[in-house]
Structures are given as structure tokens and as C-alpha cells.
Design a protein around this motif. Structure first.
Motif, PDB file in Angstrom:
ATOM      1  N   GLN A  34       1.074  -2.148  17.499  1.00 36.59           N
ATOM      2  CA  GLN A  34       2.233  -2.000  16.620  1.00 36.59           C
ATOM      3  C   GLN A  34       2.686  -0.545  16.523  1.00 36.59           C
ATOM      4  O   GLN A  34       3.884  -0.263  16.473  1.00 36.59           O
ATOM      5  CB  GLN A  34       1.909  -2.557  15.239  1.00 36.59           C
ATOM      6  CG  GLN A  34       1.805  -4.073  15.207  1.00 36.59           C
ATOM      7  CD  GLN A  34       1.280  -4.598  13.885  1.00 36.59           C
ATOM      8  OE1 GLN A  34       0.421  -3.974  13.244  1.00 36.59           O
ATOM      9  NE2 GLN A  34       1.765  -5.755  13.463  1.00 36.59           N
ATOM     10  N   LEU A  35       1.735   0.378  16.510  1.00 39.96           N
ATOM     11  CA  LEU A  35       2.092   1.794  16.494  1.00 39.96           C
ATOM     12  C   LEU A  35       2.828   2.179  17.773  1.00 39.96           C
ATOM     13  O   LEU A  35       3.811   2.932  17.731  1.00 39.96           O
ATOM     14  CB  LEU A  35       0.829   2.647  16.339  1.00 39.96           C
ATOM     15  CG  LEU A  35       0.164   2.653  14.958  1.00 39.96           C
ATOM     16  CD1 LEU A  35      -1.153   3.403  15.017  1.00 39.96           C
ATOM     17  CD2 LEU A  35       1.088   3.292  13.923  1.00 39.96           C
ATOM     18  N   ILE A  56       1.487   4.716   8.649  1.00 37.60           N
ATOM     19  CA  ILE A  56       1.740   3.355   9.113  1.00 37.60           C
ATOM     20  C   ILE A  56       0.426   2.672   9.469  1.00 37.60           C
ATOM     21  O   ILE A  56       0.220   1.490   9.176  1.00 37.60           O
ATOM     22  CB  ILE A  56       2.704   3.378  10.314  1.00 37.60           C
ATOM     23  CG1 ILE A  56       4.067   3.929   9.878  1.00 37.60           C
ATOM     24  CG2 ILE A  56       2.874   1.988  10.910  1.00 37.60           C
ATOM     25  CD1 ILE A  56       5.040   4.121  11.016  1.00 37.60           C
ATOM     26  N   GLU A  57      -0.459   3.419  10.075  1.00 40.29           N
ATOM     27  CA  GLU A  57      -1.782   2.876  10.397  1.00 40.29           C
ATOM     28  C   GLU A  57      -2.543   2.545   9.127  1.00 40.29           C
ATOM     29  O   GLU A  57      -3.209   1.505   9.030  1.00 40.29           O
ATOM     30  CB  GLU A  57      -2.556   3.882  11.250  1.00 40.29           C
ATOM     31  CG  GLU A  57      -3.897   3.372  11.738  1.00 40.29           C
ATOM     32  CD  GLU A  57      -4.597   4.375  12.638  1.00 40.29           C
ATOM     33  OE1 GLU A  57      -5.509   3.968  13.373  1.00 40.29           O
ATOM     34  OE2 GLU A  57      -4.233   5.574  12.596  1.00 40.29           O
ATOM     35  N   TYR A  58      -2.443   3.413   8.127  1.00 40.22           N
ATOM     36  CA  TYR A  58      -3.079   3.171   6.828  1.00 40.22           C
ATOM     37  C   TYR A  58      -2.567   1.881   6.193  1.00 40.22           C
ATOM     38  O   TYR A  58      -3.312   1.159   5.516  1.00 40.22           O
ATOM     39  CB  TYR A  58      -2.795   4.367   5.906  1.00 40.22           C
ATOM     40  CG  TYR A  58      -3.046   4.125   4.440  1.00 40.22           C
ATOM     41  CD1 TYR A  58      -4.329   4.156   3.916  1.00 40.22           C
ATOM     42  CD2 TYR A  58      -1.974   3.880   3.570  1.00 40.22           C
ATOM     43  CE1 TYR A  58      -4.541   3.936   2.563  1.00 40.22           C
ATOM     44  CE2 TYR A  58      -2.190   3.666   2.224  1.00 40.22           C
ATOM     45  CZ  TYR A  58      -3.470   3.692   1.715  1.00 40.22           C
ATOM     46  OH  TYR A  58      -3.682   3.480   0.387  1.00 40.22           O
ATOM     47  N   ASN A  59      -1.301   1.564   6.468  1.00 41.50           N
ATOM     48  CA  ASN A  59      -0.713   0.351   5.909  1.00 41.50           C
ATOM     49  C   ASN A  59      -1.133  -0.903   6.671  1.00 41.50           C
ATOM     50  O   ASN A  59      -0.759  -2.016   6.295  1.00 41.50           O
ATOM     51  CB  ASN A  59       0.818   0.458   5.901  1.00 41.50           C
ATOM     52  CG  ASN A  59       1.464  -0.617   5.059  1.00 41.50           C
ATOM     53  OD1 ASN A  59       1.122  -0.813   3.897  1.00 41.50           O
ATOM     54  ND2 ASN A  59       2.404  -1.345   5.659  1.00 41.50           N
ATOM     55  N   GLY A  60      -1.913  -0.733   7.743  1.00 44.63           N
ATOM     56  CA  GLY A  60      -2.455  -1.891   8.437  1.00 44.63           C
ATOM     57  C   GLY A  60      -1.942  -2.133   9.834  1.00 44.63           C
ATOM     58  O   GLY A  60      -2.271  -3.156  10.448  1.00 44.63           O
ATOM     59  N   ALA A  61      -1.128  -1.213  10.364  1.00 39.91           N
ATOM     60  CA  ALA A  61      -0.572  -1.408  11.700  1.00 39.91           C
ATOM     61  C   ALA A  61      -1.661  -1.282  12.764  1.00 39.91           C
ATOM     62  O   ALA A  61      -2.544  -0.422  12.675  1.00 39.91           O
ATOM     63  CB  ALA A  61       0.528  -0.390  11.976  1.00 39.91           C
ATOM     64  N   ARG A 117       0.830  -1.212   0.000  1.00 38.70           N
ATOM     65  CA  ARG A 117       0.000   0.000   0.000  1.00 38.70           C
ATOM     66  C   ARG A 117       0.867   1.267   0.000  1.00 38.70           C
ATOM     67  O   ARG A 117       0.372   2.350  -0.317  1.00 38.70           O
ATOM     68  CB  ARG A 117      -0.931   0.008   1.214  1.00 38.70           C
ATOM     69  CG  ARG A 117      -1.928  -1.132   1.232  1.00 38.70           C
ATOM     70  CD  ARG A 117      -2.977  -0.960   2.303  1.00 38.70           C
ATOM     71  NE  ARG A 117      -3.966   0.046   1.941  1.00 38.70           N
ATOM     72  CZ  ARG A 117      -5.012   0.375   2.693  1.00 38.70           C
ATOM     73  NH1 ARG A 117      -5.175  -0.217   3.874  1.00 38.70           N
ATOM     74  NH2 ARG A 117      -5.874   1.284   2.297  1.00 38.70           N
ATOM     75  N   LEU A 118       2.127   1.123   0.356  1.00 44.86           N
ATOM     76  CA  LEU A 118       3.027   2.276   0.381  1.00 44.86           C
ATOM     77  C   LEU A 118       3.900   2.338  -0.877  1.00 44.86           C
ATOM     78  O   LEU A 118       4.839   3.134  -0.938  1.00 44.86           O
ATOM     79  CB  LEU A 118       3.927   2.223   1.632  1.00 44.86           C
ATOM     80  CG  LEU A 118       3.195   2.101   2.970  1.00 44.86           C
ATOM     81  CD1 LEU A 118       4.202   2.157   4.120  1.00 44.86           C
ATOM     82  CD2 LEU A 118       2.145   3.190   3.124  1.00 44.86           C
TER      83      LEU A 118
END
Length: 230
Positions: A181-182, A172-177, A24-25
């Protein structure tokens, strides 16, 4: 050995899914690679390129497609990641123009034989400034005089770093974290991951034997520089 990302972290499981995890990135990577190609367009037709922290071979694949006579030496401490890189290079016919070195940079002979080097999102894992200086110096020692160096790391100017970091965390959250994990990511900053001031990175690069670096791209926390061996 703490000079580059831990090979234990980039194990076989991580290597097998690495590119998929960050799919996604991909626009960030594509923009960086396009800028890198333009910066390196001045190199000789048969240039020798050192890819430090080569991972799954993204830089070699991108540059190799655009430059059919370049040769690449991929240095990567994780055997699992290097195996993926080898398979990817073989799939597109790049393998005959590649050499693979499993290990850290300091285990590669220091002879100055490369026309250019890349270290893309690598030195940020070297948190100690003196070790990071040694890392950059090791790259300089392997370049021909005037050899080109392209580096990209997580960095920001001091007064806006906190604001950019907050946006970066949304990415990072958008990528699924997950929330956990954050929190782990934030905890790693300063311990296992450096998010340095721009001036600090540029000073280290210059002190390692390079000309004053030119920052040619910034995408949120990712900043990229181009410079030459002094």
C-alpha cells in the motif's frame, strides 16, 4: 470528470469504514478542525457554509456543534459517503440545518450565496493545475464578496518536501498501511494525488479570485490556508 475525488473509489464499502480506517490519525483531524473553528469564528451568527468534498460530514459536524444557527450545504460526488454524512448529521440533530448535493461542485448553481466554504483535503486530488484553478474558482463564484474560504491539502515547501514526505509515509504505515500500500501511495503521487509546493497552491488560490491566503496551520504534509473572496 476529474475535478474531485472519484465517487467510484469512495464506494459503499469504503464509506462504511472510512472514519474507522483513519481513527489512529484523529489527532491530526482534531487539530485542523480546532484551527478551522478559530478562523471561522468571525462569521455571522446565521452563516451559510459550503462544504466541498464533504465526505462523511466531519466539517459540518464540527462547525455545526459550535455554531447552532449555521446552515450547511454538503457537496459530495460519492452517494455512499453522503449517505453516511446524512446519518451522522441526523444522529446529532444537525439534519434540519443541512442540505445535501450529490455531485461535483460544477453541478451546484454558481449563485454567490455562501458566507464561507471549506475544502479539506480535496483539491489535492485535482492533479492538473488548470483543473485545480477551475476548482478553486468555482468555490469563489459561490461565495458572497469577502466570503471566507478555508482550504487544506497535502503540500510542502520545495526544499524540505522530500524529508517531510518520508515522515508522512511513516505516519501512513503507523495507520496500518502495508508495504504494498505504501508503494501504491508513492506511485499515485503526481498521477492521482498532488503533493504541491506551498507557493504553487497559494498562487492557484489567489489566481482563482481570492486574497493572498494565510497559512494558519501545518501538520507534516497537511497545510491549511484561510483567505477571502476578492
Amino acid at each position: 470528470m476529474s475535478q474531485e475525488p472519484s465517487s467510484a473509489f469512495f464506494n459503499e464499502e469504503m464509506a462504511a469504514t472510512y472514519d474507522e480506517r483513519f481513527a489512529r490519525l484523529a489527532p491530526l483531524k482534531d487539530a485542523l478542525h480546532l484551527g478551522m473553528r478559530m478562523v471561522m469564528a468571525e462569521l455571522p451568527r446565521q452563516a451559510r457554509i459550503l462544504c466541498v468534498g464533504a465526505g462523511t460530514g466531519a466539517e459540518a459536524l464540527t462547525l455545526g456543534e459550535a455554531n447552532p444557527e449555521w446552515h450547511f450545504t454538503l457537496v459530495e460526488p460519492s452517494g455512499a459517503m453522503l449517505a453516511v454524512a446524512r446519518r451522522r448529521c441526523e444522529a446529532v440533530g444537525l439534519l434540519p440545518r443541512c442540505s445535501f448535493h450529490e455531485g461535483f461542485l460544477d453541478s451546484l448553481p454558481p449563485a454567490p450565496e455562501f458566507d464561507a466554504a471549506t475544502a479539506i483535503l480535496v483539491s489535492q486530488f485535482v492533479v492538473d493545475p488548470q483543473e485545480r484553478l477551475s476548482f478553486f474558482r468555482g468555490i469563489a463564484e459561490r461565495l458572497v464578496p469577502g466570503g471566507l474560504f478555508v482550504s487544506a491539502d497535502l503540500s510542502a515547501d520545495g526544499e524540505v518536501k522530500a524529508r517531510i514526505l518520508s515522515i508522512w509515509l511513516k505516519l501512513i504505515e503507523y495507520n496500518g498501511a502495508s508495504t504494498e500500500q505504501l508503494e501504491g501511495y508513492l506511485d499515485a503521487i503526481g498521477k492521482n494525488l498532488a503533493v504541491s509546493d506551498t507557493s504553487e497552491v497559494e498562487t492557484l488560490i489567489t489566481s482563482a479570485g481570492f486574497e493572498s491566503p494565510v497559512r494558519f496551520m501545518q501538520t507534516l504534509l497537511i497545510q491549511a490556508w484561510a483567505t477571502k473572496r476578492s
